[in-house]
Design a protein around this motif. Structure first.
Motif, PDB file in Angstrom:
ATOM      1  N   LEU A   1      37.562   3.231  -1.278  1.00  0.00           N
ATOM      2  CA  LEU A   1      37.458   2.969   0.158  1.00  0.00           C
ATOM      3  C   LEU A   1      38.278   1.926   0.608  1.00  0.00           C
ATOM      4  CD1 LEU A   1      33.313   2.818   0.396  1.00  0.00           C
ATOM      5  CD2 LEU A   1      34.941   4.490   1.172  1.00  0.00           C
ATOM      6  N   PHE A   2      38.523   0.957  -0.010  1.00  0.00           N
ATOM      7  CA  PHE A   2      39.429  -0.378   0.273  1.00  0.00           C
ATOM      8  C   PHE A   2      40.689  -0.637  -0.282  1.00  0.00           C
ATOM      9  CE2 PHE A   2      34.802  -1.949   0.475  1.00  0.00           C
ATOM     10  CZ  PHE A   2      34.331  -1.434   1.621  1.00  0.00           C
ATOM     11  N   GLY A   3      41.013   0.028  -1.565  1.00  0.00           N
ATOM     12  CA  GLY A   3      42.030   0.082  -2.085  1.00  0.00           C
ATOM     13  C   GLY A   3      42.143  -1.263  -2.934  1.00  0.00           C
ATOM     14  N   PHE A   4      41.350  -1.836  -3.345  1.00  0.00           N
ATOM     15  CA  PHE A   4      41.286  -3.112  -4.160  1.00  0.00           C
ATOM     16  C   PHE A   4      40.947  -2.811  -5.404  1.00  0.00           C
ATOM     17  CE2 PHE A   4      41.115  -4.845   0.100  1.00  0.00           C
ATOM     18  CZ  PHE A   4      42.295  -5.850   0.123  1.00  0.00           C
ATOM     19  N   ASP A   5      41.331  -3.495  -6.403  1.00  0.00           N
ATOM     20  CA  ASP A   5      40.557  -3.919  -7.714  1.00  0.00           C
ATOM     21  C   ASP A   5      39.704  -4.878  -7.860  1.00  0.00           C
ATOM     22  OD1 ASP A   5      39.919  -4.127 -10.394  1.00  0.00           O
ATOM     23  OD2 ASP A   5      41.903  -4.862 -11.088  1.00  0.00           O
ATOM     24  N   ILE A   6      38.477  -4.722  -7.922  1.00  0.00           N
ATOM     25  CA  ILE A   6      37.684  -5.941  -8.102  1.00  0.00           C
ATOM     26  C   ILE A   6      37.543  -6.872  -8.977  1.00  0.00           C
ATOM     27  CG2 ILE A   6      35.997  -4.438  -6.931  1.00  0.00           C
ATOM     28  CD1 ILE A   6      34.461  -4.665  -9.813  1.00  0.00           C
TER      29      ILE A   6
END
Length: 256
Positions: free
Chosen positions: A63-68
């Motif tokens: 959804l956001f294109g980030f790695d957590i």
């Protein structure tokens, strides 16, 4: 504390707070006339959610294109202090939840204004505030006092003092808090729902919050497996939602 003692203590605490009488009336109806409503459609929704669920890591990436992964490392010290605060808290409230999902929703939207329902220890509040602090944004929170536990003073207990300057906490039930919040600010970048677990309470709040979520904003709801309110809301509004499985529960999230 026995159930009878807890109920009596809660009732007496309500009587001392005339501003909470509307919620007291709703609770009486919810626990008598509408008692079965809380779990309406639960079996249907759990089957649906389990067949669609992905991990928090997958959802944030999709959804956001980030790695957590960076979240826990970047805020390691803050989280450690907050964990210690939770251990020291004399009353017990809800757990931490999907912090990365909330934090990266705020990062994705470059959030200036976020609204959440349900605070407890303040873990979800902390996740949002860590992102909002970068832009001097504001978190608006609705949370009922923990009347049976004399817990007013402990709501938001894990939130560091320096973050409270960008936090507005409304200490009423959602039906009283949300109109006050919307009078203060009309449009939000991120919505996070984690309060009234009943079908009717959820369904009402979802519609109100959705109206005030900007296009491109993120809507998150915890514990969507409690009943079918979230599934029914999404289907009625033709919303394609992502379902996240987190610690044995389901979280719903979508971009408007």
């Amino acid at each position: 504390m026995s159930e009878i003692v807890r109920v009596l203590k809660t009732f007496m605490a309500y009587l001392k707070r005339p501003d909470l009488y509307p919620e007291l009336g709703r609770k009486i109806i919810k626990n008598t006339i509408n008692r079965g409503n809380a779990f309406k459609g639960k079996e249907k929704t759990n089957s649906w959610a389990s067949s669609h669920a992905i991990s928090q890591k997958e959802a944030v990436s999709k959804l956001f294109g980030f790695d957590i992964e960076p979240f826990q490392n970047e805020y390691q010290e803050i989280l450690k202090v907050s964990e210690q605060r939770e251990k020291e808290c004399p009353i017990k409230m809800g757990g931490a939840g999907a912090l990365e999902l909330i934090y990266y929703a705020c990062e994705f939207t470059n959030a200036q204004n976020v609204v959440e329902t349900g605070v407890a220890y303040g873990w979800s509040s902390l996740a949002a505030l860590l992102s909002l602090e970068k832009r001097n944004g504001t978190l608006y929170s609705s949370d009922m006092p923990y009347l049976a536990q004399d817990g007013d003073q402990y709501v938001g207990y894990v939130v560091p003092e320096n973050l409270k300057k960008i936090w507005k906490l409304y200490r009423f039930a959602d039906k009283e808090s949300l109109p006050k919040i919307f009078a203060d600010n009309q449009t939000f970048d991120v919505v996070h729902y984690d309060s009234d677990k009943s079908y009717n309470g959820r369904y009402w709040a979802y519609h109100e919050l959705y109206k005030h979520l900007r296009k491109g904003g993120v809507f998150i709801s915890d514990d969507i497996g409690d009943n079918s309110a979230y599934q029914d809301f999404c289907e009625k509004n033709n919303i394609v939602t992502t379902v996240v499985e987190f610690e044995g529960k389901y979280v719903g999230v979508f971009i408007k």
